[in-house]
Design an enzyme around this catalytic site. Structure first.
Site, PDB file in Angstrom:
ATOM      1  N   PHE A   1       0.868  -1.180   0.000  1.00 23.10           N
ATOM      2  CA  PHE A   1       0.000   0.000   0.000  1.00 23.10           C
ATOM      3  C   PHE A   1       0.894   1.216   0.000  1.00 23.10           C
ATOM      4  O   PHE A   1       1.525   1.539   1.005  1.00 23.10           O
ATOM      5  CB  PHE A   1      -0.889  -0.039   1.250  1.00 23.10           C
TER       6      PHE A   1
ATOM      7  N   ARG B   1       7.884 -14.157  41.532  1.00 26.28           N
ATOM      8  CA  ARG B   1       9.127 -13.521  41.980  1.00 26.28           C
ATOM      9  C   ARG B   1       8.964 -13.080  43.437  1.00 26.28           C
ATOM     10  O   ARG B   1       8.121 -12.242  43.747  1.00 26.28           O
ATOM     11  CB  ARG B   1       9.422 -12.316  41.101  1.00 26.28           C
TER      12      ARG B   1
ATOM     13  N   GLY C   1      15.582  -6.451  36.375  1.00 23.18           N
ATOM     14  CA  GLY C   1      16.639  -6.786  35.427  1.00 23.18           C
ATOM     15  C   GLY C   1      16.237  -7.892  34.472  1.00 23.18           C
ATOM     16  O   GLY C   1      16.625  -7.887  33.302  1.00 23.18           O
TER      17      GLY C   1
ATOM     18  N   GLU D   1       0.243   4.927   9.592  1.00 28.01           N
ATOM     19  CA  GLU D   1      -1.177   5.223   9.368  1.00 28.01           C
ATOM     20  C   GLU D   1      -1.561   6.550  10.023  1.00 28.01           C
ATOM     21  O   GLU D   1      -2.711   6.769  10.399  1.00 28.01           O
ATOM     22  CB  GLU D   1      -2.078   4.091   9.884  1.00 28.01           C
TER      23      GLU D   1
END
Length: 700
Positions: free
Chosen positions: A156, A333, A428, A451
């Site tokens: 396009f 965690r 990290g 766009e």
């Protein structure tokens, strides 16, 4: 795990593997299986499962997703993967209606795997193919069939090196020659080169090319679209008169070949003008489908609205994946905790909840909105294909154009900010490339630009809203709102007189409270924006200067607040519809209110400045309500991401795997990296030619 209504297993829901996440899953207040079935629908779930299963079993999809590949190899692999998707028959001419309905889901599935593949597929089929279908006529169906069979590969081509957002200034020309019944496509200089065209770099054989249409009488009829052959499908060599190339490495999506092209008097048949907006007779007479030139332009560029709506879905998918990774990480965690006791999951910390759970709510609320906007677009296209030129159809087109122009900025910026917050919330480990948050961030980033640049697009939405108070621009007729997104403005003067009367958390937890606040906010910003524009006009400035001087703090903010209100309104209505199972209303209601209050809190200064809020208690209660909702949703968070998470193979993040074995998965992934335990190939440089700095002892 919460109970499964009806029991049994219909093959749609797979229970997550047992592991460290079990504790959170057991505390969920709803059935993830029931929510997934309601959220996606059975047909979509079965289809997505079939797509994911096919990809996982295919050796072509088992290798790298670009991190350790050369640019050329990555682009080759992306094309082969795109081609393989067509071979699977997920999209079929034999069942075109069903295929069209499934097309967004298929594209998003591919994007979850790798947006280089997903975008390549979408540009060929959803952008190039749909442009042929929606901008052309029956004579262009021959191209549509070749698109579906991959006999040709499309792109396009709108933007140019010197012009992007200002489409009216596009400089590529298309002069009609009646002696041969051909258009001559020409780039007057390198600044008119088509630029930033996905698929054009290496693979496109044809493009929908936008150019200024000139008839033999010398008149320019504005921007129109043409089918132009760029390469020979048998050799991939450029066609005569076409210079086409690749733009090189980008910040992300490097498996997608973005390219440029120049055309030197390239001749194409008259019939290759996409003629829904206007046509040219063999003799060279221009015939307009729409008398209004502005309406012709809107039709010609209508595919941009579909592209913007598609991008909103892309951004939602990216945000969902990032949230899945970050919340599963946060639930497993463990760091710190009460003195002398076991460390606790970081999800238990209020700060982590406040950082992540509003984005989880956004992942749901914006998903619903993007899907509903896609249905609105289907309604518009249905009218266009029926040839409906009635006033309501034109109003619908204007409203969708404004919504798409504001939705892309809101959703792409939310995803951009959300992915970054998820990256940081994973510490990290989030910075390690193998955990994929960096790729999600980089692949999502261009959504803020292509766009239409986000800040430029917001001008389109604010212009639409400003017309409500400037009916003279509508020939004295106030515009209508087929989708009811601006109907609330009919009560504009009354709304401006309203004030928030509450002082407690409970007052803000009333689901109607944030919606009422947003309604007032949009009216207030509309009034202040209109006053600013009027003030600038009275000073004698040109229309350009007026709009340029009114964007920051006024029109831009107005457009974003309007879009946020629209999103909040649609989800508020959705979760209270009879179609929602009673067992899901509470959790969906909490998501709805959290997103609304969190978004609204970013406008607290305006709410106070305009007088809607007064006193410290109102603002403090708003903040406390957000934290209260985060606490309520904390135990549901893992189950909520289970509903929207793709399979581990697709998510491709060791810290985001469904089993929750965070350390085990990450350790294994690191050890599997190429050369991780090998001595550096340049080890000899460490021990030879060391600089002489003398003896430290002799200097003491």
């Amino acid at each position: 795990m919460a109970p499964t209504p009806g029991g049994g297993n219909d093959g749609l829901w797979s229970d997550p593997p047992r592991g460290p996440l079990d504790a959170y899953r057991a505390r969920a207040s709803f059935s993830p299986r029931e929510l997934q079935l309601f959220w996606e629908g059975e047909d979509t779930l079965r289809f997505k499962k079939a797509v994911f299963s096919a990809l996982e079993k295919d050796p072509l999809f088992a290798g790298s997703r670009g991190a350790d590949l050369s640019l050329e190899k990555y682009r080759e692999l992306s094309f082969l993967r795109c081609k393989r998707v067509f071979e699977y028959g997920f999209f079929s001419l034999d069942n075109l209606d069903q295929s069209l309905l499934r097309l967004p889901a298929l594209t998003y599935c591919l994007g979850m795997y790798d947006w280089s593949v997903g975008t390549k597929f979408a540009l060929h089929l959803m952008v190039f193919g749909s442009a042929l279908y929606s901008l052309g006529s029956e004579r262009h169906l021959k191209y549509v069939e070749k698109v579906l069979n991959m006999e040709i590969f499309g792109c396009f081509a709108l933007t140019e090196l010197s012009h992007g957002s200002n489409t009216q200034a596009i400089r590529t020309t298309a002069h009609y020659d009646p002696t041969t019944e051909e258009f001559i496509i020409h780039s007057p200089d390198f600044e008119a080169a088509k630029f930033w065209v996905g698929n054009m770099g290496k693979t496109a054989t044809h493009g929908v090319v936008f150019a200024q249409l000139y008839t033999p009488d010398g008149r320019c009829h504005g921007l129109h679209s043409f089918v132009v052959q760029i390469r020979d499908p048998k050799t991939l060599l450029p066609m005569p008169g076409v210079m086409v190339g690749d733009m090189g490495r980008k910040l992300g999506q490097n498996g997608l070949d973005s390219g440029f092209a120049m055309f030197h008097k390239v001749r194409i048949p008259r019939q290759d003008l996409l003629n829904r907006a206007g046509d040219v007779t063999p003799q060279g007479t221009y015939t307009a489908t729409f008398k209004d030139a502005r309406q012709r332009t809107r039709v010609s560029l209508g595919s941009l609205s579909s592209g913007r709506i598609f991008i909103t879905g892309v951004c939602v998918v990216n945000l969902q994946q990032a949230v899945c990774i970050a919340i599963r990480f946060s639930a497993t965690r463990r760091q710190f905790g009460p003195a002398g006791e076991e460390e606790i999951p970081v999800l238990e910390y209020q700060m982590q909840q406040w950082r992540l759970l509003p984005y989880l709510a956004a992942a749901y609320v914006l998903d619903h909105f993007s899907k509903s906007l896609l249905l609105d677009l289907a309604r518009l296209y249905g009218g266009l294909l029926r040839g409906d030129q009635a006033a309501p159809q034109a109003e619908l087109s204007r409203e969708i154009h404004a919504l798409a122009a504001a939705a892309k900025p809101l959703v792409s910026w939310t995803a951009q900010q959300g992915i970054q917050e998820c990256r940081e919330a994973c510490g990290g480990h989030g910075y390690l490339a193998v955990n994929r948050l960096g790729d999600l961030r980089n692949d999502n980033d261009p959504n803020c630009t292509y766009e239409g640049d986000n800040s430029i697009l917001l001008k389109e939405a604010s212009k639409y809203l400003l017309n409500f108070l400037e009916p003279e621009e509508q020939d004295g007729v106030r515009f209508q709102s087929p989708l009811q997104t601006v109907s609330f403005l009919e009560a504009y003067p009354v709304v401006l007189g309203q004030r928030f009367q509450g002082t407690s958390v409970a007052d803000w937890l009333d689901p109607t409270a944030p919606l009422a606040a947003y309604t007032w906010l949009v009216c207030y910003l509309l009034q202040s924006s209109h006053q600013k524009v009027s003030q600038e006009r009275r000073s004698g400035r040109s229309d350009f200067e007026v709009k340029n001087s009114s964007q920051v703090y006024h029109l831009r903010t107005l457009a974003l607040a309007f879009m946020e209100r629209t999103v909040v309104q649609r989800f508020h209505t959705h979760v209270r519809s009879p179609s929602v199972p009673p067992s899901l209303r509470a959790v969906l209601g909490r998501l709805s209110t959290l997103y609304a209050l969190w978004s609204l809190s970013q406008h607290t200064a305006l709410l106070y400045r305009g007088g809607y809020l007064a006193g410290e208690q109102a603002g403090q209660a708003l903040e406390a309500a957000i934290l209260d909702l985060c606490a309520q949703l904390k135990d549901d968070a893992v189950a909520l991401v289970d509903v929207i998470a793709p399979p581990d193979f697709v998510l491709n993040s060791p810290i985001g795997r469904a089993d929750g074995e965070l350390s085990k998965n990450l350790w294994g992934a690191v050890l599997q990296e190429s050369g991780v335990l090998e001595r550096a190939s340049w080890w000899q440089e460490f021990s030879v030619h060391r600089p002489v700095v003398g003896s430290l002892k002799s200097k003491l």
